[in-house]
Design a protein around this motif. Sequence first.
Motif, short mmCIF file in Angstrom:
data_model
loop_
_atom_site.label_atom_id
_atom_site.label_comp_id
_atom_site.label_asym_id
_atom_site.label_seq_id
_atom_site.Cartn_x
_atom_site.Cartn_y
_atom_site.Cartn_z
N ASP A 177 0.79 -1.23 -0.05
CA ASP A 177 -0.04 0.03 0.00
C ASP A 177 0.85 1.27 0.04
O ASP A 177 0.30 2.40 -0.67
CB ASP A 177 -1.12 0.16 1.11
CG ASP A 177 -2.11 -1.16 1.23
OD1 ASP A 177 -2.23 -1.68 -0.03
OD2 ASP A 177 -2.67 -1.32 2.21
N GLU A 237 4.15 6.00 -5.39
CA GLU A 237 4.43 5.82 -6.59
C GLU A 237 3.14 6.85 -7.24
O GLU A 237 3.52 7.71 -8.02
CB GLU A 237 3.95 4.59 -7.48
CG GLU A 237 4.96 3.57 -7.20
CD GLU A 237 4.80 2.20 -7.69
OE1 GLU A 237 3.57 1.88 -7.97
OE2 GLU A 237 5.70 1.30 -7.72
N LYS A 238 2.09 6.88 -6.50
CA LYS A 238 1.16 8.17 -6.91
C LYS A 238 1.82 9.50 -6.69
O LYS A 238 1.57 10.56 -7.15
CB LYS A 238 -0.10 7.60 -5.96
CG LYS A 238 -1.19 8.61 -6.45
CD LYS A 238 -2.40 8.07 -5.87
CE LYS A 238 -3.64 8.84 -6.25
NZ LYS A 238 -4.93 8.50 -5.38
N SER A 239 2.37 9.58 -5.45
CA SER A 239 3.13 10.83 -4.88
C SER A 239 4.13 11.30 -6.08
O SER A 239 4.20 12.44 -6.42
CB SER A 239 3.54 10.44 -3.59
OG SER A 239 4.48 11.82 -3.35
N LYS A 240 4.77 10.28 -6.48
CA LYS A 240 5.99 10.62 -7.45
C LYS A 240 5.25 11.40 -8.91
O LYS A 240 5.51 12.07 -9.33
CB LYS A 240 6.67 9.31 -7.96
CG LYS A 240 7.78 9.55 -8.69
CD LYS A 240 8.52 8.25 -8.98
CE LYS A 240 9.68 8.21 -9.80
NZ LYS A 240 10.65 7.14 -10.07
N LEU A 241 4.09 10.63 -9.22
CA LEU A 241 3.42 11.29 -10.36
C LEU A 241 3.01 12.52 -10.11
O LEU A 241 2.84 13.45 -10.98
CB LEU A 241 2.14 10.07 -10.65
CG LEU A 241 1.17 10.55 -11.68
CD1 LEU A 241 1.81 10.41 -12.99
CD2 LEU A 241 -0.15 9.64 -11.69
N HIS A 242 2.35 12.76 -8.82
CA HIS A 242 1.85 14.03 -8.47
C HIS A 242 3.00 15.28 -8.55
O HIS A 242 2.88 16.36 -9.09
CB HIS A 242 1.31 14.09 -7.00
CG HIS A 242 0.06 13.39 -7.04
ND1 HIS A 242 -0.51 13.00 -5.79
CD2 HIS A 242 -1.12 13.35 -7.97
CE1 HIS A 242 -1.79 12.65 -6.26
NE2 HIS A 242 -2.20 12.90 -7.32
N ARG A 276 2.33 1.77 -3.48
CA ARG A 276 1.27 2.55 -4.35
C ARG A 276 1.30 4.09 -4.14
O ARG A 276 1.23 4.76 -5.06
CB ARG A 276 0.15 1.77 -4.41
CG ARG A 276 0.03 0.35 -4.85
CD ARG A 276 -1.32 -0.04 -4.90
NE ARG A 276 -1.91 -0.72 -3.61
CZ ARG A 276 -1.69 -1.94 -3.31
NH1 ARG A 276 -0.78 -2.69 -4.22
NH2 ARG A 276 -1.95 -2.50 -2.16
N ARG A 277 0.99 3.92 -2.81
CA ARG A 277 1.14 5.75 -2.31
C ARG A 277 2.19 6.48 -2.90
O ARG A 277 2.02 7.48 -3.32
CB ARG A 277 0.60 5.86 -0.99
CG ARG A 277 -0.74 6.53 -0.74
CD ARG A 277 -0.66 6.63 0.92
NE ARG A 277 -0.58 5.55 1.36
CZ ARG A 277 -0.28 5.23 2.76
NH1 ARG A 277 -0.32 6.21 3.81
NH2 ARG A 277 -0.28 4.02 3.34
N ASN A 328 2.32 16.48 -0.71
CA ASN A 328 1.05 16.14 -1.50
C ASN A 328 -0.14 17.33 -1.03
O ASN A 328 -0.96 17.49 -1.97
CB ASN A 328 0.28 14.68 -0.97
CG ASN A 328 1.54 13.79 -1.64
OD1 ASN A 328 1.67 13.93 -2.81
ND2 ASN A 328 1.32 12.66 -1.09
#
Length: 178
Positions: free
Chosen positions: A83, A89-94, A86-87, A161
Motif C-alpha cells: 500500500d 508511486e502516486k506521489s511521484k506522479l503528483h 502504491r501511495r 502532497n
Amino acid sequence: MEKRMIKKIKRKDPKGLDYIINTYSSKVYFLVNKIIGFYGKEEVEECVSDVFYKVWESINEFDEKRGDFSKFIYMKTKYLALDYKRRLEKSKLHNNLEKDISNDISIEHIALDRESSEEIVKVINSFKEPDKTYFYLKYFMYYKIDDIATKYKTTRASVENRLYRCRLKIKEMLERRY
C-alpha cells in the motif's frame, strides 16, 4: 511466552506491544525495506511503525488455527508495504504533474496582479488545517518542506502532497477567472 504476549496485546497492554516490536522489528524492517527501500529510510521507518500499530489495532483478527503469529505479522507487513509503495508511486506522479502545472501557471507571476492576490488569499484562507498552515509556511515564511515535516511530525511526502493540492485549488480558481 508468545501466547501470553498476544493476550496482553488483546487487552491493550503496552508490554505486549514492546514484546512484538523487540521480537519482530528486524524482520519487519527487512521486508519493508525490500518493498519500498528505494523510496528512502524515512518512508521505511514510517511503514514499519505503521505495521506494529496495525498489528496492535487488528490483533483480534489473529486466529492461531490459521497460522503462526509471525505469519500474521509478516502478512500485515507485506500488504501495508505494498500500500505504501502504491501511495509513493502516486506521489511521484503528483510531483511530476506539479512541475507541469508550475510551467503552465506561475503562482508568483499571477500574484503580481492585486485582484488575483486578493482572490488567492481568500482561497488560501479557505484551506482546511493543516493545509493552510503548510502553505503559509512554505510560500510566505519560506520554510523548507523538510522543516515543515519535522515541525508537524509528518513526512515530507505528506507535506508535498498537501501543498500540491493547495496549488491545484489556486490554479482552478485562476483558470475560472481568466
